[in-house]
Scaffold this motif. Sequence first.
Motif, PDB file in Angstrom:
ATOM      1  N   PRO A   1       0.819  -1.224   0.000  1.00 17.88           N
ATOM      2  CA  PRO A   1       0.000   0.000   0.000  1.00 17.88           C
ATOM      3  C   PRO A   1       0.849   1.269   0.000  1.00 17.88           C
ATOM      4  CG  PRO A   1      -0.935  -1.616   1.476  1.00 17.88           C
ATOM      5  CD  PRO A   1       0.378  -2.182   1.024  1.00 17.88           C
ATOM      6  N   GLU A   2       2.015   1.226   0.623  1.00 19.82           N
ATOM      7  CA  GLU A   2       2.870   2.413   0.653  1.00 19.82           C
ATOM      8  C   GLU A   2       3.534   2.723  -0.678  1.00 19.82           C
ATOM      9  OE1 GLU A   2       2.937  -0.223   2.734  1.00 19.82           O
ATOM     10  OE2 GLU A   2       5.014  -0.709   3.355  1.00 19.82           O
ATOM     11  N   ASP A   3       3.369   1.847  -1.669  1.00 18.29           N
ATOM     12  CA  ASP A   3       3.846   2.141  -3.017  1.00 18.29           C
ATOM     13  C   ASP A   3       2.847   3.002  -3.792  1.00 18.29           C
ATOM     14  OD1 ASP A   3       5.060  -1.218  -3.143  1.00 18.29           O
ATOM     15  OD2 ASP A   3       6.268   0.597  -2.868  1.00 18.29           O
ATOM     16  N   THR A   4       1.682   3.229  -3.215  1.00 16.85           N
ATOM     17  CA  THR A   4       0.671   4.049  -3.866  1.00 16.85           C
ATOM     18  C   THR A   4       1.184   5.465  -4.072  1.00 16.85           C
ATOM     19  OG1 THR A   4      -1.174   2.769  -2.963  1.00 16.85           O
ATOM     20  CG2 THR A   4      -1.633   5.046  -3.624  1.00 16.85           C
ATOM     21  N   ALA A   5       1.157   5.920  -5.321  1.00 14.99           N
ATOM     22  CA  ALA A   5       1.686   7.246  -5.658  1.00 14.99           C
ATOM     23  C   ALA A   5       1.455   7.517  -7.138  1.00 14.99           C
ATOM     24  CB  ALA A   5       3.178   7.334  -5.365  1.00 14.99           C
ATOM     25  N   VAL A   6       1.700   8.751  -7.522  1.00 14.56           N
ATOM     26  CA  VAL A   6       1.829   9.070  -8.940  1.00 14.56           C
ATOM     27  C   VAL A   6       3.293   8.846  -9.313  1.00 14.56           C
ATOM     28  CG1 VAL A   6       1.626  10.840 -10.715  1.00 14.56           C
ATOM     29  CG2 VAL A   6      -0.038  10.746  -8.849  1.00 14.56           C
ATOM     30  N   TYR A   7       3.493   8.061 -10.340  1.00 17.08           N
ATOM     31  CA  TYR A   7       4.847   7.718 -10.783  1.00 17.08           C
ATOM     32  C   TYR A   7       5.194   8.559 -12.006  1.00 17.08           C
ATOM     33  CZ  TYR A   7       5.175   3.836  -7.554  1.00 17.08           C
ATOM     34  OH  TYR A   7       5.260   3.084  -6.407  1.00 17.08           O
ATOM     35  N   TYR A   8       6.351   9.200 -11.940  1.00 14.03           N
ATOM     36  CA  TYR A   8       6.807  10.091 -13.000  1.00 14.03           C
ATOM     37  C   TYR A   8       8.060   9.546 -13.653  1.00 14.03           C
ATOM     38  CZ  TYR A   8       3.715  13.539 -10.831  1.00 14.03           C
ATOM     39  OH  TYR A   8       2.625  14.200 -10.325  1.00 14.03           O
ATOM     40  N   CYS A   9       8.098   9.658 -14.951  1.00 13.54           N
ATOM     41  CA  CYS A   9       9.283   9.344 -15.730  1.00 13.54           C
ATOM     42  C   CYS A   9      10.081  10.630 -15.906  1.00 13.54           C
ATOM     43  CB  CYS A   9       8.820   8.797 -17.079  1.00 13.54           C
ATOM     44  SG  CYS A   9      10.082   8.533 -18.299  1.00 13.54           S
ATOM     45  N   ALA A  10      11.405  10.535 -15.803  1.00 11.17           N
ATOM     46  CA  ALA A  10      12.262  11.709 -15.941  1.00 11.17           C
ATOM     47  C   ALA A  10      13.485  11.355 -16.770  1.00 11.17           C
ATOM     48  CB  ALA A  10      12.690  12.216 -14.573  1.00 11.17           C
ATOM     49  N   ALA A  11      14.028  12.362 -17.449  1.00 14.51           N
ATOM     50  CA  ALA A  11      15.228  12.155 -18.266  1.00 14.51           C
ATOM     51  C   ALA A  11      16.115  13.383 -18.190  1.00 14.51           C
ATOM     52  CB  ALA A  11      14.860  11.872 -19.719  1.00 14.51           C
TER      53      ALA A  11
END
Length: 126
Positions: free
Chosen positions: A88-98
């Motif tokens: 449950p603590e992995d719940t998040a908005v995941y962003y890709c970055a470069a």
Amino acid sequence: QVQLVESGGGVVQPGGSLRISCTASDRTSTNFATAWFRQAPGKDREFVAAIRWNGGSTFYADSVKGRFTISRDNAKKLMYLQMNSLKPEDTAVYYCAAGSGIIVSSISFGRHYSYWGQGTQVTVSS
């Protein structure tokens, strides 16, 4: 200008798996590093994993080491994050970055990345 687009987010039960993807535009170059960051509600953005575009060296946050795997397909300009044993603590908005020219000691710091995607929501809940 590099454009990044994430996909593959969703809802998954604790202990489950999910793979999210990031598509990069043609303007990426071989000295780019690409990474995943995440931000949960009310929390700061945090580093998840990174991979160097030309060498394939990978780096992980301690909280995901052994559960998440970052990979890329240079020919398709794709980066993946395979997430297993989700909590449950992995719940998040995941962003890709470069970003280019990022040295290893800076690879986990978001301020060194010039390009960001719009994010994809990952929710781990029963």
